[in-house]
Motif scaffolding. Structure first.
Motif, mmCIF file in Angstrom:
data_model
loop_
_atom_site.group_PDB
_atom_site.id
_atom_site.type_symbol
_atom_site.label_atom_id
_atom_site.label_comp_id
_atom_site.label_asym_id
_atom_site.label_seq_id
_atom_site.Cartn_x
_atom_site.Cartn_y
_atom_site.Cartn_z
ATOM 1 N N ARG A 38 0.973 -1.155 -0.011
ATOM 2 C CA ARG A 38 0.036 -0.057 -0.083
ATOM 3 C C ARG A 38 0.843 1.166 0.029
ATOM 4 O O ARG A 38 1.725 1.526 0.700
ATOM 5 N N LEU A 39 0.739 1.992 -1.140
ATOM 6 C CA LEU A 39 1.564 3.313 -1.266
ATOM 7 C C LEU A 39 0.591 4.527 -1.053
ATOM 8 O O LEU A 39 1.174 5.665 -1.191
ATOM 9 N N ARG A 40 -0.521 4.616 -0.837
ATOM 10 C CA ARG A 40 -1.594 5.670 -0.896
ATOM 11 C C ARG A 40 -2.319 5.656 0.391
ATOM 12 O O ARG A 40 -2.844 4.687 0.860
ATOM 13 N N PHE A 41 -2.489 6.770 1.290
ATOM 14 C CA PHE A 41 -3.049 6.869 2.300
ATOM 15 C C PHE A 41 -3.823 8.281 2.492
ATOM 16 O O PHE A 41 -3.490 9.256 1.776
ATOM 17 N N ILE A 75 8.210 10.846 -0.185
ATOM 18 C CA ILE A 75 6.668 10.884 0.150
ATOM 19 C C ILE A 75 6.198 12.486 -0.231
ATOM 20 O O ILE A 75 6.691 13.263 -0.004
ATOM 21 N N HIS A 76 4.940 12.117 -1.038
ATOM 22 C CA HIS A 76 4.386 13.368 -1.479
ATOM 23 C C HIS A 76 3.063 13.409 -0.705
ATOM 24 O O HIS A 76 2.117 12.514 -0.626
ATOM 25 N N GLY A 77 2.965 14.685 -0.191
ATOM 26 C CA GLY A 77 1.658 15.343 0.621
ATOM 27 C C GLY A 77 0.807 16.141 -0.450
ATOM 28 O O GLY A 77 1.150 16.745 -1.252
ATOM 29 N N LEU A 138 3.483 7.404 -1.432
ATOM 30 C CA LEU A 138 4.826 6.857 -1.237
ATOM 31 C C LEU A 138 5.433 6.613 -2.512
ATOM 32 O O LEU A 138 4.603 5.709 -3.273
ATOM 33 N N GLU A 139 6.640 6.883 -2.907
ATOM 34 C CA GLU A 139 7.235 6.657 -4.268
ATOM 35 C C GLU A 139 8.672 6.146 -3.863
ATOM 36 O O GLU A 139 9.511 6.972 -3.613
#
Length: 149
Positions: A38-41, A75-77, A138-139
């Protein structure tokens, strides 16, 4: 006879290290855990802390990074379009930095993590889909990509 061809630099490097260690009779330092998928929250309105379940998943990512020191994470916000642009940029940076702090606290190295706050500039869905756009992504990067940033 089967021949395995690896065309992925990280896998190739890991395989070479493991083969070298096997020849020397050393144990591998890699753990048997895999990287979490899981990479998206997603966040609630005007929030910068993830719920407990999502924080546990970030801890799993941190644990994986701790045991894979050559890995890098960006980490991209992100934020939705509600509010002033400057506040959305601040909130998205706060989301990314909060996640990074948690992961560093859990054992990831500071030099493995990059953060970016995009505000509402990069929506995942239509701008009207506010909940989908309040997110953290998350990348994972290879080492060469991380150095270029």
């Amino acid at each position: 006879m089967t021949t395995l061809v690896l065309d992925h630099p990280e896998l190739l490097a890991r395989t070479a290290i493991e083969a070298s260690m096997a020849v020397k009779g050393e144990a591998s330092t890699e753990t048997s855990i895999g990287r979490p998928h899981r990479l998206r929250f997603h966040y609630g309105f005007n929030q910068h802390r993830l719920n407990d379940e999502d924080q546990d998943l970030l801890r799993q990512h941190a644990h994986w990074l701790k045991h894979n020191p050559g890995a890098c994470l960006h980490i991209h916000g992100h934020a939705d379009v509600f509010g002033v642009g400057e506040y959305n940029e601040f909130l998205s940076r706060l989301r990314a930095s909060s996640a990074a702090k948690l992961m560093i606290f859990e054992g990831a190295r500071e030099n493995q993590i990059l953060t970016s706050g995009w505000g509402s500039a990069r929506p995942l869905a239509r701008p009207e889909d506010h909940a989908a756009n309040r997110r953290l992504e998350l990348e994972y990067l290879n080492v060469d990509m991380a150095r270029a940033l």
